[in-house]
Design a protein around this motif. Sequence first.
Motif, mmCIF file in Angstrom:
data_model
loop_
_atom_site.group_PDB
_atom_site.id
_atom_site.type_symbol
_atom_site.label_atom_id
_atom_site.label_comp_id
_atom_site.label_asym_id
_atom_site.label_seq_id
_atom_site.Cartn_x
_atom_site.Cartn_y
_atom_site.Cartn_z
ATOM 1 N N ILE A 1 0.582 -1.199 0.088
ATOM 2 C CA ILE A 1 -0.323 0.329 0.674
ATOM 3 C C ILE A 1 0.760 1.115 0.185
ATOM 4 N N GLU A 2 1.934 1.242 0.869
ATOM 5 C CA GLU A 2 2.912 2.299 0.716
ATOM 6 C C GLU A 2 3.611 2.853 -0.383
ATOM 7 N N GLY A 3 3.686 1.215 -0.904
ATOM 8 C CA GLY A 3 4.830 1.119 -2.037
ATOM 9 C C GLY A 3 4.028 2.058 -3.477
ATOM 10 N N ARG B 1 -7.104 0.479 -1.668
ATOM 11 C CA ARG B 1 -8.753 -0.134 -1.411
ATOM 12 C C ARG B 1 -8.023 -1.632 -1.483
ATOM 13 N N ALA B 2 -8.530 -1.540 -2.064
ATOM 14 C CA ALA B 2 -8.094 -3.661 -2.411
ATOM 15 C C ALA B 2 -7.169 -3.858 -1.297
ATOM 16 N N ASP B 3 -6.166 -3.379 -0.697
ATOM 17 C CA ASP B 3 -5.485 -3.858 -0.543
ATOM 18 C C ASP B 3 -5.932 -3.601 0.859
ATOM 19 N N ALA B 4 -6.333 -3.046 1.285
ATOM 20 C CA ALA B 4 -7.031 -2.326 2.216
ATOM 21 C C ALA B 4 -7.606 -3.619 2.748
ATOM 22 N N ASP B 5 -8.664 -3.104 1.844
ATOM 23 C CA ASP B 5 -9.945 -4.356 2.455
ATOM 24 C C ASP B 5 -9.537 -5.531 2.742
ATOM 25 N N LEU B 6 -8.259 -6.054 2.452
ATOM 26 C CA LEU B 6 -7.734 -7.613 2.601
ATOM 27 C C LEU B 6 -6.912 -7.301 3.717
ATOM 28 N N LEU B 7 -6.232 -6.295 3.939
ATOM 29 C CA LEU B 7 -6.078 -6.248 5.571
ATOM 30 C C LEU B 7 -7.277 -6.297 6.890
ATOM 31 N N LYS B 8 -8.064 -5.733 5.995
ATOM 32 C CA LYS B 8 -9.342 -5.015 7.013
ATOM 33 C C LYS B 8 -10.109 -6.504 7.364
ATOM 34 N N GLN B 9 -9.812 -7.082 6.274
ATOM 35 C CA GLN B 9 -10.651 -8.678 6.115
ATOM 36 C C GLN B 9 -10.103 -9.482 7.247
ATOM 37 N N ASP B 10 -9.072 -9.470 7.097
ATOM 38 C CA ASP B 10 -8.372 -11.106 7.264
ATOM 39 C C ASP B 10 -7.312 -10.324 7.763
ATOM 40 N N PHE B 11 -6.672 -9.601 8.810
ATOM 41 C CA PHE B 11 -5.628 -8.938 9.819
ATOM 42 C C PHE B 11 -6.633 -7.651 10.406
ATOM 43 N N SER B 12 -7.902 -7.566 10.870
ATOM 44 C CA SER B 12 -7.960 -6.705 11.081
ATOM 45 C C SER B 12 -8.307 -5.943 13.414
ATOM 46 N N GLY B 13 -7.413 -7.204 13.981
ATOM 47 C CA GLY B 13 -6.600 -7.153 14.696
ATOM 48 C C GLY B 13 -5.260 -6.229 15.208
ATOM 49 N N ALA C 1 -2.758 -2.905 13.604
ATOM 50 C CA ALA C 1 -2.081 -2.767 14.165
ATOM 51 C C ALA C 1 -2.443 -1.359 12.012
ATOM 52 N N TYR C 2 -1.452 -2.785 11.188
ATOM 53 C CA TYR C 2 -1.720 -2.512 9.767
ATOM 54 C C TYR C 2 -3.152 -1.685 9.397
ATOM 55 N N ALA C 3 -4.217 -2.651 9.755
ATOM 56 C CA ALA C 3 -5.654 -2.419 9.009
ATOM 57 C C ALA C 3 -5.686 -1.163 9.069
ATOM 58 N N SER C 4 -5.605 -0.112 10.219
ATOM 59 C CA SER C 4 -6.872 1.149 10.476
ATOM 60 C C SER C 4 -5.425 2.538 9.378
ATOM 61 N N ARG C 5 -4.028 1.843 9.190
ATOM 62 C CA ARG C 5 -3.254 2.412 9.078
ATOM 63 C C ARG C 5 -3.233 2.732 7.217
ATOM 64 N N GLY C 6 -3.810 1.308 6.824
ATOM 65 C CA GLY C 6 -3.733 0.649 5.789
ATOM 66 C C GLY C 6 -5.488 1.674 5.230
ATOM 67 N N ALA C 7 -5.952 1.701 5.796
ATOM 68 C CA ALA C 7 -8.159 2.286 5.400
ATOM 69 C C ALA C 7 -7.276 3.044 5.090
ATOM 70 N N LEU C 8 -6.049 4.054 6.593
ATOM 71 C CA LEU C 8 -6.065 5.933 6.072
ATOM 72 C C LEU C 8 -5.621 6.275 4.715
ATOM 73 N N PHE C 9 -4.480 5.293 4.327
ATOM 74 C CA PHE C 9 -4.068 5.434 3.288
ATOM 75 C C PHE C 9 -4.854 5.441 1.949
ATOM 76 N N ALA C 10 -5.931 4.091 2.115
ATOM 77 C CA ALA C 10 -6.969 3.650 0.910
ATOM 78 C C ALA C 10 -7.518 5.145 0.722
ATOM 79 N N ALA C 11 -8.042 5.485 2.166
ATOM 80 C CA ALA C 11 -8.557 7.035 1.930
ATOM 81 C C ALA C 11 -8.400 8.483 1.535
ATOM 82 N N LYS C 12 -6.941 8.681 1.349
ATOM 83 C CA LYS C 12 -6.367 9.359 1.134
ATOM 84 C C LYS C 12 -6.711 9.162 -0.248
ATOM 85 N N ALA C 13 -5.892 8.500 -0.471
ATOM 86 C CA ALA C 13 -6.029 7.714 -2.520
ATOM 87 C C ALA C 13 -7.530 7.995 -2.627
#
Length: 209
Positions: A60-62, A72-84, A86-98
């Motif tokens: 996502i960062e790259g 967004r697809a990668d952020a959703d993957l984090l939320k789905q499989d690794f919701s607990g 710290a990466y999931a929320s940060r990934g969602a923030l990046f996806a929101a900005k994008a």
Amino acid sequence: MAFDLQEQEQIADFKAWWNSWGKFLATAVILALLGYLAWQGWHAYQKSQAEKAGLIYARIEGAIGGDAAKIRADADLLKQDFSGSAYASRGALFAAKASADAGQLKEAEAQLNWVVANSDEADLRDAARLRLAAVQLDQKQPDAALKTLGGAESTGFAGLVAELRGDILLDKGDSAGAREAYKEALSKLPKDAPNIQFVQVKLDALQKV
């Protein structure tokens, strides 16, 4: 091999003790061993999961500045499989900005709402609230934006929250409320904050109205 009477009594005592406690102790040892192996396995699993989540987050960062849908697809993957994680929320923030940068405000709003509802970190929740309120303002929803800011938890974001509240109130035509919000922002922002001079400019402009 023959045993004398005392040895025979000791053997008999041991057999009696074993019949009473031996199976219990053997079971306890087995359970302790299984517990240790389970603990080791759980930590190995946790490490493996963290590594997988880290790889997705690095992807996502790259991709920042690239295809918002892929981020967004990668952020959703984090939320789905690794919701607990710290990466999931940060990934969602990046996806929101994008998404916001791509003009896809509804998608940005969905990502930010997820962070507010699911992150374990108050600072991340407030960062999401700030961005969410800005997105709502961009969608001509000032009342919703004010409500979002009203849920802020961290004092560290108080200055930024007050500044954005001033922007929202000004958008609603409430100049007096905006002035008070900007004054509050100036009192709570660090003196070396990069936006403090801009807040002062906005306040000065309202003082002349």
